[in-house]
Design a protein around this motif. Structure first.
Motif, PDB file in Angstrom:
ATOM      1  N   VAL A 252       7.686   3.616  13.985  1.00 52.51           N
ATOM      2  CA  VAL A 252       6.610   2.788  13.439  1.00 52.51           C
ATOM      3  C   VAL A 252       6.768   1.273  14.018  1.00 52.51           C
ATOM      4  N   GLU A 253       6.014   0.637  13.977  1.00 48.97           N
ATOM      5  CA  GLU A 253       5.888  -0.871  14.529  1.00 48.97           C
ATOM      6  C   GLU A 253       5.000  -1.719  13.181  1.00 48.97           C
TER       7      GLU A 253
ATOM      8  N   PRO B 158      10.885  -2.721  -2.390  1.00 46.62           N
ATOM      9  CA  PRO B 158      12.430  -2.715  -1.664  1.00 46.62           C
ATOM     10  C   PRO B 158      12.803  -1.510  -1.242  1.00 46.62           C
ATOM     11  N   THR B 159      12.437  -0.345  -1.822  1.00 45.04           N
ATOM     12  CA  THR B 159      12.686   0.958  -1.472  1.00 45.04           C
ATOM     13  C   THR B 159      12.016   1.372  -0.347  1.00 45.04           C
ATOM     14  N   THR B 160      10.582   1.130  -0.465  1.00 46.95           N
ATOM     15  CA  THR B 160       9.845   1.364   0.562  1.00 46.95           C
ATOM     16  C   THR B 160      10.168   0.259   1.872  1.00 46.95           C
TER      17      THR B 160
ATOM     18  N   LEU C 108      12.970   2.030   3.700  1.00 49.72           N
ATOM     19  CA  LEU C 108      12.269   3.362   4.420  1.00 49.72           C
ATOM     20  C   LEU C 108      11.736   2.906   5.788  1.00 49.72           C
ATOM     21  N   VAL C 109      11.054   1.952   5.772  1.00 52.99           N
ATOM     22  CA  VAL C 109      10.240   1.321   6.706  1.00 52.99           C
ATOM     23  C   VAL C 109      11.114   0.758   7.992  1.00 52.99           C
ATOM     24  N   GLN C 110      12.151   0.089   7.276  1.00 44.67           N
ATOM     25  CA  GLN C 110      13.141  -0.666   8.403  1.00 44.67           C
ATOM     26  C   GLN C 110      13.760   0.666   9.196  1.00 44.67           C
ATOM     27  N   LYS C 111      14.033   1.696   8.237  1.00 46.86           N
ATOM     28  CA  LYS C 111      14.668   2.898   9.249  1.00 46.86           C
ATOM     29  C   LYS C 111      13.768   3.506   9.968  1.00 46.86           C
TER      30      LYS C 111
ATOM     31  N   ASP D 298       0.884  -1.051  -0.032  1.00 43.96           N
ATOM     32  CA  ASP D 298       0.007  -0.029   0.014  1.00 43.96           C
ATOM     33  C   ASP D 298       0.995   1.371   0.131  1.00 43.96           C
ATOM     34  N   ILE D 299       1.829   1.258   0.862  1.00 39.39           N
ATOM     35  CA  ILE D 299       2.706   2.364   0.887  1.00 39.39           C
ATOM     36  C   ILE D 299       3.618   2.641  -0.262  1.00 39.39           C
ATOM     37  N   SER D 300       4.141   1.349  -0.973  1.00 42.68           N
ATOM     38  CA  SER D 300       4.799   1.713  -2.212  1.00 42.68           C
ATOM     39  C   SER D 300       3.903   2.173  -3.222  1.00 42.68           C
ATOM     40  N   LEU D 301       2.624   2.032  -3.193  1.00 44.24           N
ATOM     41  CA  LEU D 301       1.834   2.570  -4.262  1.00 44.24           C
ATOM     42  C   LEU D 301       1.668   3.670  -3.994  1.00 44.24           C
TER      43      LEU D 301
END
Length: 142
Positions: A77-78, A62-64, A67-70, A52-55
């Motif tokens: 975020v969790e 992979p880019t998203t 970003l989420v991992q960071k 959803d975030i990628s869209l």
């Protein structure tokens, strides 16, 4: 110069300095504009998947994921599993909600200062125009 050229030239001329100023506001929170965009999206829309975030971001998964991992490392975020354990959702943590509120206030102040002297009607016209252009970009076939 034709008006369409002037419109896009002004947009390009404005975009980079705006992003640079936004990044300067976000640095104290160790955020980039891309990370902030994810936090803002999840705050507004509720928990979302990486897909959803990628869209929304219009970037590859992979880019998203990076970003989420960071954002996870920052504690903003969790992740939790949905009913289907293979599906993972991203949501703001309590710390993320607190940071979101602080950042939102700073950005609101910055954006409102940029729009001083521009009427609400003119602002809405620009929003309508940019939305129309954005919609056409998505369907443009060349």
């Amino acid at each position: 110069m034709e008006s369409y050229k002037e419109l896009f030239n002004e947009y390009i001329k404005m975009y980079r300095p705006y992003i640079n100023q936004l990044n300067a506001l976000l640095v104290e929170f160790n955020l980039t504009t891309a990370q902030w965009s994810i936090m803002n999206f999840v705050f507004r829309e509720g928990a979302k998947t990486i897909g959803d975030i990628s869209l929304y971001q219009n970037v590859e998964k992979p880019t998203t994921t990076k970003l989420v991992q960071k954002l996870i490392e920052l504690g903003y975020v969790e992740i939790y599993a949905g009913d289907d354990k293979r599906v993972k959702f991203v949501q703001l943590s309590n710390e993320g909600l607190a940071v979101y509120s602080k950042v939102r206030r700073k950005i609101d102040h910055f954006q409102n200062s940029l729009l001083e002297g521009i009427s609400e009607d003119d602002r809405l016209i620009v929003v309508r125009i940019l939305k129309g252009i954005s919609d056409k970009i998505e369907t443009y076939k060349g």
